[in-house]
Design a protein around this motif. Structure first.
Motif, PDB file in Angstrom:
ATOM      1  N   MET A 131      -6.204   2.905   2.720  1.00  0.00           N
ATOM      2  CA  MET A 131      -7.242   3.956   2.779  1.00  0.00           C
ATOM      3  C   MET A 131      -7.789   4.173   1.369  1.00  0.00           C
ATOM      4  N   LEU A 132      -8.836   4.982   1.280  1.00  0.00           N
ATOM      5  CA  LEU A 132      -9.328   5.382  -0.040  1.00  0.00           C
ATOM      6  C   LEU A 132      -8.628   6.680  -0.418  1.00  0.00           C
ATOM      7  N   LEU A 145      -2.693   1.416  -0.748  1.00  0.00           N
ATOM      8  CA  LEU A 145      -1.814   1.284   0.403  1.00  0.00           C
ATOM      9  C   LEU A 145      -0.983   2.572   0.405  1.00  0.00           C
ATOM     10  N   THR A 146      -1.284   3.476   1.329  1.00  0.00           N
ATOM     11  CA  THR A 146      -0.768   4.854   1.216  1.00  0.00           C
ATOM     12  C   THR A 146       0.750   4.956   1.364  1.00  0.00           C
ATOM     13  N   CYS A 147       1.372   3.940   1.976  1.00  0.00           N
ATOM     14  CA  CYS A 147       2.838   4.013   2.157  1.00  0.00           C
ATOM     15  C   CYS A 147       3.600   3.766   0.862  1.00  0.00           C
ATOM     16  N   PRO A 181     -11.533   6.637   4.942  1.00  0.00           N
ATOM     17  CA  PRO A 181     -11.237   5.311   5.488  1.00  0.00           C
ATOM     18  C   PRO A 181     -11.719   4.221   4.531  1.00  0.00           C
ATOM     19  N   LEU A 182     -11.223   3.005   4.726  1.00  0.00           N
ATOM     20  CA  LEU A 182     -11.679   1.879   3.906  1.00  0.00           C
ATOM     21  C   LEU A 182     -13.181   1.706   4.059  1.00  0.00           C
ATOM     22  N   ARG A 183     -13.835   1.209   3.026  1.00  0.00           N
ATOM     23  CA  ARG A 183     -15.278   0.924   3.070  1.00  0.00           C
ATOM     24  C   ARG A 183     -15.516  -0.426   3.749  1.00  0.00           C
ATOM     25  N   ILE A 188      -1.206  -9.414   3.107  1.00  0.00           N
ATOM     26  CA  ILE A 188      -0.739  -8.608   4.239  1.00  0.00           C
ATOM     27  C   ILE A 188      -1.911  -8.158   5.120  1.00  0.00           C
ATOM     28  N   GLU A 189      -3.069  -8.747   4.896  1.00  0.00           N
ATOM     29  CA  GLU A 189      -4.269  -8.511   5.705  1.00  0.00           C
ATOM     30  C   GLU A 189      -4.622  -7.021   5.811  1.00  0.00           C
ATOM     31  N   CYS A 190      -4.524  -6.316   4.691  1.00  0.00           N
ATOM     32  CA  CYS A 190      -4.819  -4.881   4.695  1.00  0.00           C
ATOM     33  C   CYS A 190      -6.321  -4.622   4.658  1.00  0.00           C
TER      34      CYS A 190
END
Lengths: 244, 129
Positions: A67-68, A75-77, A95-97, A153-155
């Motif tokens: 996320m932003l 990566l918020t985790c 959210p991601l752009r 990790i295809e984020c």
């Protein structure tokens, strides 16, 4: 983890499908050694069960929780509260752009996955192929038949950060081009060449290297795109001299 | 409307330096200098077209060109050319697959050279040397 408790304000992006977007503010108490994803889960658990966000492994393996955070892809985790705010501070969560918003913080990354599939992205690769070019120097005594998981990790955070992906929906994007480099470490296949050596492929990148800056997994998409260019240029030169 | 999709209408956000890495700062500088140099090219062609209007019109312009405001403008053109050119060299080197691990350092080094060159030209221009 110590017993310190901070009070922070989360300003979270909200949007349902194509409805009007808005920001909603929540105040929570949290240990600063907890993570941003923990804070979002607290909002969901104690304030608003309608908040939607994606998460799974909670240890930076699944790539779901990108996320932003205060305008930067995270990566918020694995992003601690302490690293992005202070006691009585604020956090802006968006959210991601460059991916359509499905709901709140959930974006539709299917375009990326389709392109990855097309390029032949494999999550397991031979050891030399899975490593970055500069890492290969340390692999001299390793056996090439060894395999390992690739780093990506295809984020989708690289695509979110890329200025070209911001304006061009046809651009393959850093994740896909990095995967192509991964897949092409062995002799370059015509299929990959056709996809990457195109208007929306390698040559669309404008060297901002923002993808490499935000990648949580050290995939270095920017470096891989440039290395792939080198491979394609060498291939073109070889082709030119082999015509006769 | 879903504003998160890629769209050419987001072009203005290319120029937003907030929360960006050094690579994007270089990306922004390169675009701004390119726009500046393109504007200058058209101004240059417009000035040259004064030759058609006769020698007097061109001489009048040359008097104007020696004014401090125009000289400062010319200094911006020189700065833009140097920065854009050196940044372009970095992009070419990187695009050929070289010096990728030190691309940030390469940029800083080239911009230091650019700064030194701009200062040198500024001294020469404004001291009348």
């Amino acid at each position: 983890m110590n017993d310190t408790i901070w009070t922070i304000e989360l300003k979270i992006f909200r949007q349902r499908a194509d409805a009007q977007r808005y920001f909603q503010t929540f105040q929570i108490e949290i240990n600063p050694d907890e993570y941003v994803l923990d804070a979002i889960e607290k909002v969901w658990a104690f304030h608003d069960r309608s908040l939607t966000f994606r998460h799974a492994c909670h240890h930076s393996t699944c790539g779901a929780c990108g996320m932003l955070v205060n305008g930067i892809e995270k990566l918020t985790c694995i992003t601690s509260i302490r690293s992005v705010t202070q006691n009585n501070g604020k956090l802006l969560i968006e959210p991601l752009r460059n991916f359509p918003v499905l709901s709140d913080l959930v974006v539709d990354t299917s375009s990326m996955f389709k392109a990855l599939e097309e390029i032949g992205f494999n999550q397991v690769a031979s050891l030399p192929s899975a490593c970055l070019p500069y890492e290969r120097k340390t692999l001299e005594h390793e056996r090439s038949e060894y395999q390992r998981l690739v780093d990506c990790i295809e984020c989708g955070m690289c695509i979110s950060a890329c200025p070209v992906s911001l304006t061009d929906s046809n651009y393959l994007g850093p994740a896909v081009l990095a995967a192509a480099h991964d897949a092409s470490s062995q002799p370059l296949s015509n299929k990959i060449l056709e996809i990457v050596d195109s208007r929306d492929g390698l040559w669309r990148c404008h060297n901002a290297f923002e993808c490499s800056a935000v990648c949580p997994s050290n995939v270095e998409p920017g470096l891989r795109i440039m290395k792939m260019r080198q491979t394609v240029i060498a291939h073109r030169i070889k082709k030119l001299f082999s015509r006769g | 409307m879903n504003i998160n999709k890629p769209s050419p209408s987001h072009l203005w956000r290319w120029f937003d330096p907030r929360d960006k890495s050094i690579g994007t700062i270089a990306f922004i500088i390169n675009r701004l200098s390119a726009i500046g140099l393109t504007i200058y090219l058209f101004l240059h062609l417009a000035v040259l077209s004064k030759l058609v209007a006769g020698s007097q019109a061109y001489d009048d312009f040359l008097i104007l060109a020696k004014s401090p405001a125009i000289k400062i403008g010319e200094m911006f053109v020189i700065a833009g050319g140097i920065i854009h050119g050196l940044n372009g060299i970095r992009i070419t080197i990187n695009s050929l697959g070289f010096l990728l691990k030190i691309q940030n350092g390469l940029l800083v080094g080239l911009m230091i050279i650019a700064l030194a060159a701009i200062v040198y030209f500024a001294i020469r221009m404004f001291s009348g040397a």
